[in-house]
Write an enzyme that holds these catalytic residues in place. Sequence first.
Site, PDB file in Angstrom:
ATOM      1  N   ASP A   1      24.307 -10.533  27.396  1.00  0.00           N
ATOM      2  CA  ASP A   1      25.711 -10.923  27.448  1.00  0.00           C
ATOM      3  C   ASP A   1      26.499 -10.136  26.398  1.00  0.00           C
ATOM      4  O   ASP A   1      26.340 -10.346  25.203  1.00  0.00           O
ATOM      5  CB  ASP A   1      25.815 -12.435  27.195  1.00  0.00           C
TER       6      ASP A   1
ATOM      7  N   ASN B   1      29.891 -10.010  26.021  1.00  0.00           N
ATOM      8  CA  ASN B   1      31.183 -10.524  25.539  1.00  0.00           C
ATOM      9  C   ASN B   1      31.150 -11.979  25.089  1.00  0.00           C
ATOM     10  O   ASN B   1      32.186 -12.593  24.863  1.00  0.00           O
ATOM     11  CB  ASN B   1      32.274 -10.312  26.606  1.00  0.00           C
TER      12      ASN B   1
ATOM     13  N   ASP C   1      30.407 -14.863  26.510  1.00  0.00           N
ATOM     14  CA  ASP C   1      30.779 -16.028  27.323  1.00  0.00           C
ATOM     15  C   ASP C   1      29.549 -16.761  27.870  1.00  0.00           C
ATOM     16  O   ASP C   1      29.666 -17.668  28.673  1.00  0.00           O
ATOM     17  CB  ASP C   1      31.730 -15.628  28.465  1.00  0.00           C
TER      18      ASP C   1
ATOM     19  N   ASP D   1      26.102  -9.572  31.785  1.00  0.00           N
ATOM     20  CA  ASP D   1      27.137  -8.819  32.485  1.00  0.00           C
ATOM     21  C   ASP D   1      26.789  -7.328  32.552  1.00  0.00           C
ATOM     22  O   ASP D   1      25.806  -6.875  31.963  1.00  0.00           O
ATOM     23  CB  ASP D   1      28.489  -9.038  31.797  1.00  0.00           C
TER      24      ASP D   1
ATOM     25  N   ASP E   1      21.335  -4.665  45.246  1.00  0.00           N
ATOM     26  CA  ASP E   1      20.780  -5.732  46.080  1.00  0.00           C
ATOM     27  C   ASP E   1      21.752  -5.985  47.228  1.00  0.00           C
ATOM     28  O   ASP E   1      22.862  -6.461  47.005  1.00  0.00           O
ATOM     29  CB  ASP E   1      20.619  -6.998  45.215  1.00  0.00           C
TER      30      ASP E   1
ATOM     31  N   ASP F   1      17.840  -7.958  50.949  1.00  0.00           N
ATOM     32  CA  ASP F   1      17.479  -9.363  50.950  1.00  0.00           C
ATOM     33  C   ASP F   1      17.044  -9.815  52.352  1.00  0.00           C
ATOM     34  O   ASP F   1      17.686  -9.472  53.342  1.00  0.00           O
ATOM     35  CB  ASP F   1      18.728 -10.152  50.514  1.00  0.00           C
TER      36      ASP F   1
ATOM     37  N   GLU G   1      12.916  -7.065  51.574  1.00  0.00           N
ATOM     38  CA  GLU G   1      12.181  -8.296  51.264  1.00  0.00           C
ATOM     39  C   GLU G   1      11.727  -8.889  52.577  1.00  0.00           C
ATOM     40  O   GLU G   1      12.518  -9.063  53.499  1.00  0.00           O
ATOM     41  CB  GLU G   1      13.091  -9.288  50.540  1.00  0.00           C
TER      42      GLU G   1
ATOM     43  N   HIS H   1      12.492 -12.897  40.626  1.00  0.00           N
ATOM     44  CA  HIS H   1      13.395 -13.998  40.288  1.00  0.00           C
ATOM     45  C   HIS H   1      13.192 -15.214  41.185  1.00  0.00           C
ATOM     46  O   HIS H   1      13.970 -16.157  41.096  1.00  0.00           O
ATOM     47  CB  HIS H   1      14.837 -13.509  40.416  1.00  0.00           C
ATOM     48  N   ASP H   2      12.198 -15.201  42.043  1.00  0.00           N
ATOM     49  CA  ASP H   2      12.001 -16.312  42.980  1.00  0.00           C
ATOM     50  C   ASP H   2      10.731 -17.118  42.720  1.00  0.00           C
ATOM     51  O   ASP H   2      10.366 -17.972  43.524  1.00  0.00           O
ATOM     52  CB  ASP H   2      11.960 -15.783  44.427  1.00  0.00           C
TER      53      ASP H   2
HETATM   54  C1  GLC Z   1      15.981 -14.022  48.856  1.00  0.00           C
HETATM   55  C2  GLC Z   1      16.338 -13.951  47.403  1.00  0.00           C
HETATM   56  C3  GLC Z   1      16.589 -15.342  46.903  1.00  0.00           C
HETATM   57  C4  GLC Z   1      17.754 -15.926  47.678  1.00  0.00           C
HETATM   58  C5  GLC Z   1      17.525 -15.836  49.182  1.00  0.00           C
HETATM   59  C6  GLC Z   1      18.795 -16.050  49.943  1.00  0.00           C
HETATM   60  O1  GLC Z   1      14.780 -14.650  49.099  1.00  0.00           O
HETATM   61  O2  GLC Z   1      15.360 -13.265  46.683  1.00  0.00           O
HETATM   62  O3  GLC Z   1      16.813 -15.387  45.523  1.00  0.00           O
HETATM   63  O4  GLC Z   1      17.959 -17.257  47.324  1.00  0.00           O
HETATM   64  O5  GLC Z   1      17.036 -14.580  49.574  1.00  0.00           O
HETATM   65  O6  GLC Z   1      19.655 -14.954  49.809  1.00  0.00           O
HETATM   66 CA    CA Z   2      29.319 -12.088  29.570  1.00  0.00          CA
END
Ligand code: GLC
Ligand code: CA
Length: 534
Positions: A24, A26, A28, A32, A101, A198, A239, A311-312
């Site tokens: 981050d 700035n 908040d 970013d 993405d 995605d 994905e 991230h999932d």
């Molecule tokens: C993919 C992403 C996930 C998101 C989902 C809907 O699986 O990796 O984080 O919630 O698609 O877009």
């Molecule tokens: Ca920020």
Amino acid sequence: MLNEKHKNFLGWNIYQIYPRSFFDANGDGIGDLPGVIEKLDYLKELGINAVWLGPCFKSPNFDNGYDVADYRDIMDEFGTMADMRRLIDEMHKRDMKLILDLVPNHTSYEHTWFQESRKSRDNPYSNYYYWFDTPPNDWESMFGGTAYAFDETRGQYYLHSYTPQQPDLNWNEPGVVKGMQDVVDFWVDMGVDGFRIDVIDQISKDFEGNRNCFGPRLHEFIQALFSREKTAHLFTVGECWTGELDEIHRHIHQDRQELSTLFQFGHLNYGREDKFTPAKGSLTQLWNCMRYWVKTMEEQDLLISLFTDNHDNGWMLERLGSKEYPYESATCIAAMMYLMRGVCFMYQGQELGMFNPHYDTIKEFDDIESLNMYRQLCETMSSVQALDKINFGSRDNTRRPFCWSGQENGGFTTGKPWIPVHSDYKSCNLEADLGSEKSVWRFYRDVLHLRKTHTALRVGSFEPLALRDASYCAYTRTAGDEQITVVCNFEKAQELDIPDACGEILLSNYGRKKKNDKKYEPYEVAVFWRKTNG
Ligand code: GLC
Ligand code: CA
């Protein structure tokens, strides 16, 4: 043989940034784009030469940016279009590639396409989404409950595979295909080098076969996006939750010019009943799975993507690592995975050897999937049991701020972070790791460096030495007369007699000096190098 374009991708060391939680700039409390720019030199030092940036387009954030309201503008919290231009410039100056993405299966309900579409049954956008008088099947949303929501304005139901605020686009409507092509072209003109796409398998639905993915027009849609002159040079990774080899072959074989590679999740699903049920997996399972896929895909000229975290999911170390040997087990997984043949993807924080944090209340969680799941679990079990599952499987595990130091909030922000930082940030952070003799970060740097400097580790052939179900992993990588042998012992110390484990030692996580020492310690890694003709 892989063509030159695909061979070149084997040299990409890609780092996934979850922008909200990286840095981050700035104060908040939200990561970013200026924060990403500030840390580019950090990534360069680690050995990264490409970044996959999580969604950063305008969004009301019902699913943290995977609900896009405008594909041509930046989310307010993340910065401006000018910041994005600067990011692209700064990356290219450093010889780094940027992968965005792309979320083509659904938009945010705030997107103008949906706002128009819902107005009536006969407007120019009326078919951009799937509308029904009554739900045609019992499909469920990935986040729980029915996948159909009623819209009062239009007086019809629409399909949403994720939250109700993420209506699915109807790709059978030519305007959608054209619209998404324009989005891709817009970013190609801006200079981006590739896309992570995605849930690509869902953009064509198989209503007849009752499958919300792999519909009859999937190839056609992928080609419309990426097989054009303007886009043929891009790196694309889809994905895709399938595990079938022939299905994979049909999407990423180089001759088809559709996608460069796919994320397959076979090795993450191994040994777990479901995402939220705590289970200890074994490195043997990981080895069994990877050894098969890496070899088979090489034989079929397919690019495999190598990754352990994203991230999932919760952190892989939580399932496969050892708290008794945190450094050794983290580095063992790193060497095993990233010295194989494939495109390398790391996830932010992985280089610190992260285990899952732990919380005593659901209040510390933010993710929609976790909150829905918790509510659902509480109907059949105690809240303590439900929380156990959330602590294990929550996507928030890997979405918490990157811990740069042991300072307040892990040095991620000077403000209040959008989500609490990792409960162990005081001991598990970059500064602490670098200050330790056993630095996971330095080991990752060394692995990435080896990939850069040794042709055999990028394009060389992969030959497993250890068999299925072995209690260690061993393989060679060979190009010309250069042979590299990777040995990763698993949980227990043992003697291993591996004839190819000879030559110079390139890398070790135990300070190994003696080449022919057959005794391997728990999670010991040794990487050997030799010329086969000399
Ligand atoms: C993919 C992403 C996930 C998101 C989902 C809907 O699986 O990796 O984080 O919630 O698609 O877009
Ligand atoms: Ca920020």
